[in-house]
Design a protein around this motif. Structure first.
Motif, mmCIF file in Angstrom:
data_model
loop_
_atom_site.group_PDB
_atom_site.id
_atom_site.type_symbol
_atom_site.label_atom_id
_atom_site.label_comp_id
_atom_site.label_asym_id
_atom_site.label_seq_id
_atom_site.Cartn_x
_atom_site.Cartn_y
_atom_site.Cartn_z
ATOM 1 N N LEU A 71 32.180 8.133 14.230
ATOM 2 C CA LEU A 71 31.889 7.416 14.535
ATOM 3 C C LEU A 71 30.763 6.815 13.994
ATOM 4 O O LEU A 71 29.770 5.554 13.417
ATOM 5 N N SER A 72 30.273 7.890 12.961
ATOM 6 C CA SER A 72 29.353 7.485 11.686
ATOM 7 C C SER A 72 29.310 6.884 10.606
ATOM 8 O O SER A 72 28.269 6.115 10.355
ATOM 9 N N LYS A 73 30.512 6.990 10.440
ATOM 10 C CA LYS A 73 31.230 5.863 9.466
ATOM 11 C C LYS A 73 31.324 4.676 9.977
ATOM 12 O O LYS A 73 31.711 3.817 9.100
ATOM 13 N N GLN A 74 31.033 4.658 10.763
ATOM 14 C CA GLN A 74 31.788 2.710 11.477
ATOM 15 C C GLN A 74 30.755 2.335 12.244
ATOM 16 O O GLN A 74 29.836 2.893 12.313
ATOM 17 N N LYS A 75 30.712 0.921 12.096
ATOM 18 C CA LYS A 75 29.737 0.474 11.943
ATOM 19 C C LYS A 75 29.431 -0.491 13.153
ATOM 20 O O LYS A 75 30.391 -1.092 13.832
ATOM 21 N N LEU A 76 29.223 0.086 13.959
ATOM 22 C CA LEU A 76 28.997 -0.174 15.814
ATOM 23 C C LEU A 76 27.853 -0.888 16.518
ATOM 24 O O LEU A 76 26.950 -1.766 15.198
ATOM 25 N N GLY A 77 27.736 -1.995 17.590
ATOM 26 C CA GLY A 77 26.970 -2.318 18.209
ATOM 27 C C GLY A 77 25.866 -1.366 18.800
ATOM 28 O O GLY A 77 25.284 -0.323 18.902
ATOM 29 N N SER A 78 24.891 -2.526 18.172
ATOM 30 C CA SER A 78 23.805 -1.835 19.292
ATOM 31 C C SER A 78 23.255 -1.043 20.595
ATOM 32 O O SER A 78 22.884 0.076 20.468
ATOM 33 N N PHE A 79 24.604 -1.310 21.451
ATOM 34 C CA PHE A 79 24.190 -0.474 22.337
ATOM 35 C C PHE A 79 24.858 0.728 22.102
ATOM 36 O O PHE A 79 24.964 1.748 22.170
ATOM 37 N N MET A 80 26.111 0.972 21.163
ATOM 38 C CA MET A 80 27.317 1.690 21.132
ATOM 39 C C MET A 80 26.481 2.889 19.849
ATOM 40 O O MET A 80 25.941 3.890 19.684
ATOM 41 N N GLU A 81 25.793 2.703 18.948
ATOM 42 C CA GLU A 81 24.984 2.629 18.044
ATOM 43 C C GLU A 81 23.187 3.230 18.515
ATOM 44 O O GLU A 81 23.512 4.898 18.439
ATOM 45 N N MET A 82 22.928 3.113 19.278
ATOM 46 C CA MET A 82 21.484 3.679 20.834
ATOM 47 C C MET A 82 22.024 5.043 20.861
ATOM 48 O O MET A 82 21.260 6.048 21.356
ATOM 49 N N LEU A 83 23.427 4.660 21.806
ATOM 50 C CA LEU A 83 24.433 5.967 22.531
ATOM 51 C C LEU A 83 24.229 6.995 21.194
ATOM 52 O O LEU A 83 24.574 8.204 21.563
ATOM 53 N N PHE A 84 25.134 6.430 20.345
ATOM 54 C CA PHE A 84 25.830 7.644 19.541
ATOM 55 C C PHE A 84 24.351 7.840 18.921
ATOM 56 O O PHE A 84 24.740 9.692 18.591
ATOM 57 N N GLY A 85 23.601 7.873 18.730
ATOM 58 C CA GLY A 85 22.282 8.427 18.177
ATOM 59 C C GLY A 85 21.488 9.267 18.842
ATOM 60 O O GLY A 85 20.689 10.097 18.629
ATOM 61 N N GLY A 86 21.491 8.980 19.844
ATOM 62 C CA GLY A 86 20.663 9.848 21.167
ATOM 63 C C GLY A 86 22.253 10.732 21.720
ATOM 64 O O GLY A 86 21.565 11.327 22.716
ATOM 65 N N ARG A 87 23.052 11.434 21.304
ATOM 66 C CA ARG A 87 24.481 12.270 21.666
ATOM 67 C C ARG A 87 24.104 13.231 22.397
ATOM 68 O O ARG A 87 23.661 13.950 23.224
ATOM 69 N N TYR A 88 22.846 14.139 21.051
ATOM 70 C CA TYR A 88 22.142 15.643 21.231
ATOM 71 C C TYR A 88 21.398 15.279 22.577
ATOM 72 O O TYR A 88 21.291 16.509 23.684
ATOM 73 N N VAL A 89 20.911 14.325 23.393
ATOM 74 C CA VAL A 89 19.526 13.803 23.918
ATOM 75 C C VAL A 89 20.843 14.358 25.390
ATOM 76 O O VAL A 89 20.143 14.764 26.392
ATOM 77 N N ILE A 90 21.269 13.097 25.078
ATOM 78 C CA ILE A 90 22.400 12.687 25.962
ATOM 79 C C ILE A 90 23.298 14.656 26.854
ATOM 80 O O ILE A 90 23.037 14.709 28.284
ATOM 81 N N LEU A 91 23.466 15.555 25.347
ATOM 82 C CA LEU A 91 24.183 16.161 25.845
ATOM 83 C C LEU A 91 22.810 17.354 26.623
ATOM 84 O O LEU A 91 23.190 17.698 27.593
ATOM 85 N N LEU A 92 22.051 17.672 25.603
ATOM 86 C CA LEU A 92 20.716 18.124 26.527
ATOM 87 C C LEU A 92 20.568 17.704 28.170
ATOM 88 O O LEU A 92 20.284 18.442 29.381
ATOM 89 N N MET A 93 20.408 16.335 28.558
ATOM 90 C CA MET A 93 19.860 16.071 29.470
ATOM 91 C C MET A 93 21.389 16.465 31.084
ATOM 92 O O MET A 93 21.064 16.509 32.294
ATOM 93 N N ALA A 94 22.550 16.175 30.084
ATOM 94 C CA ALA A 94 23.930 16.660 30.812
ATOM 95 C C ALA A 94 23.598 18.203 31.617
ATOM 96 O O ALA A 94 23.815 18.211 32.575
ATOM 97 N N LEU A 95 23.366 18.911 30.368
ATOM 98 C CA LEU A 95 23.207 20.272 31.031
ATOM 99 C C LEU A 95 21.858 20.926 32.419
ATOM 100 O O LEU A 95 22.436 21.695 33.267
ATOM 101 N N PHE A 96 20.922 20.215 31.697
ATOM 102 C CA PHE A 96 19.593 20.468 32.861
ATOM 103 C C PHE A 96 20.005 19.721 34.033
ATOM 104 O O PHE A 96 19.580 20.289 34.742
#
Length: 866
Positions: free
Chosen positions: A485-510
């Motif tokens: 995914l880092s090498k692909q050209k993503l849409g704005s929404f998908m790019e936002m999700l991919f950029g915050g993937r570690y934020v989502i991971l920690l939010m899920a764990l907590f």
């Protein structure tokens, strides 16, 4: 002799004292040096405070300037200052080179569009290609562009001729039916039009077509016709216009063509209709031809003789076949040429982009008076000075320059940029903080704490370990496909999700952790950590959830007891628990913000901020809401039935009133006894309330007068250092020099500023504490909404025996969970956690008026920078 002995003994004693003092001073100095060495050897906290920055100056010889800037771009640790800000882009030294790079970028974008339009792919060669000079690349691009443009021009001409022949074939096939039906009304040779009628179609070149186009004598009283083809969407307006122009003296026939025709200008397939217009008279012919030209209709001659029609059709088909072969050959040749360009297109685009960035940077440098070297200034992290020096030495060696690059440190009179070194995990949290404001240089960084506090506060509002598992699966999917995914050209929404993937991971764990504490799995409790501590009052009770339960063993080991779910006291119990927990979390985070303000003031050497801001703010906050937090903890630990609302309300309304059953700890009375103003029947509320009242003028009055005193003493000639307070420091804009002359001291302005700051803190302490109740509100809303979907949708549908109703219930429950609970509720909790950090937490210590360190780096150049 006795006097001399006494003097000698005194002298020896003094000498011994001096020596001992010197030894102690040397020992203490040695210890201090050892302590300083020990502290210097400790690892730096890169995220706690921004990197130390240094202002440097570069004096680069002209022959090694390009290579030096290129190597610095590869290193990416130096931010150049624009020393030619007063010049326009066309007045700068390397404006010609920048223009050339811009023109090459245009040609490369043209090649990219042509390759995409042809449906080809830009494949890269695996073998290493030699580096190409800018001049050679410019010549190659010009040759390739000329070749592609020439092929495009020829292809367009052939395509236009092909389209005209194709339309002629369709008209011949479709119009013959109309002519046969009207043959009885035609008059001999008068059915053929004059050559001027079709003069706009210059594609007919054969001898047979020329014969068909020869003018023949016409009988002006006879019936004539014009045949042609027009776009389907214009047909209705075209027919109406013909009817009005001829006043109804015409016969219009039309039929759709069986084939779609490509529009040469847009390369899109267009639907067209064949038409035949029968009329009488030369004037009507002229009007019809003008209307056809206005509507873009193409007219073609159709002979009435069937033999001529067949012969003309065969000739048109033959020419179409030849043109198809020619077009295919031209298309293959063009694709081969584009493939040859595509192999090197990516490398060429990178080369041109880098060259343009280098010349843009060189335009920020100044020529010295001798025109033999360039002078540049910039900011770099202190740790990068050695690397920059090595890179400049290598550039001098590679360019065979006789003079090396002079690199030295300058004295900075302006605020340096802020630079934090981040990794994949911390970068997303740093971007969240920077969205509010970039930290002031060397200011405490909230991102260090937000890595934990942000996902935790989100989880307090989103606590459900079933929903947390869904978030975890989404985060794990993004992490598993991180490289792709880092090498692909993503849409704005998908790019936002991919950029915050570690934020989502920690939010899920907590969220899973808080969901286990709340004991909620899609609003359903589970006995995960053992059995419940409650049971029915007797073995025959069937309405235990309405009649009540009794406790018969130790409390549930972890989280909320599952028996609370569905009981008559569920809502009061969970409301009380989550509301008090929200207050505790809020007071703890606000105290953390105040403690960070203390470390900021200590780091910048501002003792006034410590004495007249930090201390009274801590006293005010904790005298009221810290005291409330203490009462909550004591009530939980002791199991008291005290009414905390009564305690806090009457703390202000009736501070001298007896608390009675609401007294929670024995220390209230001894604490009150030490306060001499109240001897009997007074509680510690009096002391805390007076401390809060004293803290307000403590924040307001001393600091402005202390600043005024320091200014007066400095004005009288005493030497004092610059104050490290926010009130004295001038507001510094990025890249603007700070004047050595200080602004005139304005006591009224400083006093008003301090008044606003004090009022804001006092009112903010109340509003911010109440703002943390959103943790309770959103957690309760999420739980109740999840319960509604589970009980009123899933269980209700499952109560029917019809399999279709059950399936519909499952589908509705799944969609409601996905789109409402997992998307809308996640976004809502995310934004509320953002508010709590930006306002309630960071507002206590964070100024956020700095500017970000933006080094010259090739890795940071985007496609938009071309």
């Amino acid at each position: 002799c006795g006097r001399e002995q006494k003097l000698n003994s005194d002298l020896r004693r003094e000498t011994f004292q001096i020596r001992s003092e010197r030894v102690s001073e040397s020992t203490s100095k040695k210890r201090r040096e050892e302590m300083d060495d020990f502290l210097d050897k400790l690892p730096q906290m890169d995220l706690m405070r921004s990197e130390k920055m240094t202002l440097v100056q570069l004096i680069i010889p002209v022959e090694s300037a390009h290579r030096s800037v290129t190597y610095l771009g590869e290193l990416g640790l130096l931010q150049f200052r624009d020393l030619n800000a007063d010049k326009s882009p066309f007045q700068r030294t390397f404006a010609t080179q920048v223009k050339r790079c811009g023109e090459m970028s245009r040609k490369l974008r043209f090649f990219k569009d042509q390759i995409d339009k042809a449906g080809l792919r830009c494949l890269q060669r695996h073998e290493l290609e030699p580096n190409i000079e800018l001049g050679d690349l410019e010549r190659q691009l010009a040759d390739h562009e000329h070749e592609v443009l020439e092929m495009n021009s020829n292809s367009e001409k052939l395509r236009q001729t092909y389209n005209e022949l194709l339309e002629f074939k369709i008209v011949l096939q479709k119009a013959s039916g109309f002519l046969v039906s009207s043959n009885a009304h035609a008059i001999g040779d008068e059915t053929e039009l004059h050559e001027s009628t079709y003069s706009n179609n210059g594609f007919i070149e054969s001898s047979l077509l020329e014969q068909e186009m020869r003018p023949e004598p016409l009988n002006r009283s006879g019936l004539r016709f014009i045949s042609g083809i027009i776009n389907k969407d214009k047909l209705l307006r075209f027919e109406r216009m013909l009817f009005r122009a001829t006043r109804g003296n015409m016969l219009f026939n039309q039929t759709p063509s069986d084939e779609e025709i490509m529009d040469p200008s847009t390369s899109e397939m267009v639907e067209k209709n064949v038409f035949v217009v029968f009329f009488s008279g030369e004037q009507a012919r002229t009007k019809i031809l003008k209307i056809c030209e206005a509507f873009g209709a193409n007219c073609y001659p159709v002979p009435e003789d069937i033999t001529k029609q067949r012969q003309l059709t065969r000739e048109v088909l033959s020419r179409l076949s030849d043109l198809e072969a020619t077009l295919d050959a031209g298309s293959r040749h063009r694709n081969n040429a584009l493939n040859a360009v595509g192999y090197s297109l990516t490398k060429w685009m990178t080369t041109v982009r880098r060259e343009k960035a280098v010349y843009d940077t060189l335009n920020m440098l100044n020529f010295d008076v001798t025109k033999k070297c360039l002078v540049g200034e910039g900011w770099c992290p202190t740790f990068a000075k050695t690397q920059i020096h090595e890179v400049l030495q290598r550039a001098t060696s590679d360019s065979n320059s006789q003079v090396g690059v002079i690199f030295h440190v300058m004295h900075a009179v302006e605020s340096p940029p802020t630079y934090f070194r981040t990794n994949k995990l911390t970068n997303a949290f740093q971007e969240i903080i920077d969205a509010y404001g970039v930290a002031r240089y060397q200011e405490a960084n909230p991102a260090v704490y937000s890595v934990v506090t942000y996902p935790f506060l989100f989880a307090v509002m989103f606590g459900d370990w079933g929903h947390g598992l869904c978030l975890l699966l989404g985060a794990l999917y993004l992490l598993a496909r991180e490289r792709k995914l880092s090498k692909q050209k993503l849409g704005s929404f998908m790019e936002m999700l991919f950029g915050g993937r570690y934020v989502i991971l920690l939010m899920a764990l907590f969220s899973i952790y808080c969901g286990l504490i709340y004991n909620e799995f899609f609003s359903v409790p589970f006995h995960i950590f053992g059995g419940s501590a409650y049971k029915c009052r007797d073995t025959t009770c069937s309405d235990a959830y309405t009649a009540g339960l009794v406790k018969y063993r130790d409390p549930y080991p972890f989280g909320v007891d599952p028996s609370w779910r569905g009981s008559r006291s569920e809502l009061p119990y969970l409301n009380s628990l989550k509301m008090k927990m929200s207050i505790l979390l809020g007071i703890a985070q606000m105290n953390l913000g105040l403690i960070l303000s203390f470390f900021n003031a200590r780091f910048f050497g501002s003792s006034l901020d410590i004495r007249y801001q930090f201390i009274p703010q801590m006293i005010f906050l904790n005298s009221l809401f810290g005291y409330l937090s203490l009462l909550i903890i004591i009530k939980w630990c002791t199991g008291s039935q005290a009414d905390l609302y009564h305690v806090m309300i009457y703390m202000f309304l009736s501070p001298t009133e007896e608390l009675g059953e609401n007294e929670l700890f024995w220390g209230q009375r001894p604490l009150q006894a030490r306060f001499p103003l109240f001897k009997k029947k007074k509680k510690s509320n009096i002391l805390l309330l007076l401390l809060a009242f004293i803290a307000v003028p403590w924040m307001l009055f001393p600091k402005p007068f202390a600043l005024r005193k320091i200014h007066m003493e400095r004005f009288q000639g005493r030497t004092y250092g610059l104050l490290g307070t926010s009130e004295v420091d001038l507001d510094v804009e990025p890249d603007s020099a700070r004047s050595h002359q200080e602004e005139e001291f304005n006591f009224s302005e400083i006093f008003v500023h301090q008044l606003i700051h004090s009022i804001e803190f006092v009112l903010g302490s109340v509003s911010n504490t109440a703002s943390y109740l959103r943790l309770w509100a959103l957690s309760l809303a999420h739980s109740e909404l999840s319960t509604v979907f589970y009980e009123k949708v899933l269980l209700l549908a499952w109560g029917y025996e019809n399999i279709l109703i059950r399936l519909i219930g499952v589908v509705v429950f799944a969609f409601a969970t996905a789109f409402i609970l997992l998307m809308m509720e996640t976004l809502s909790a995310f934004l509320h956690a953002l508010r709590l950090h930006w306002v309630e937490f960071m507002g206590k210590f964070f100024h956020g008026d700095g500017y970000k360190f933006k080094p010259f780096s090739f890795t940071l150049i985007s496609d938009d920078d071309e």
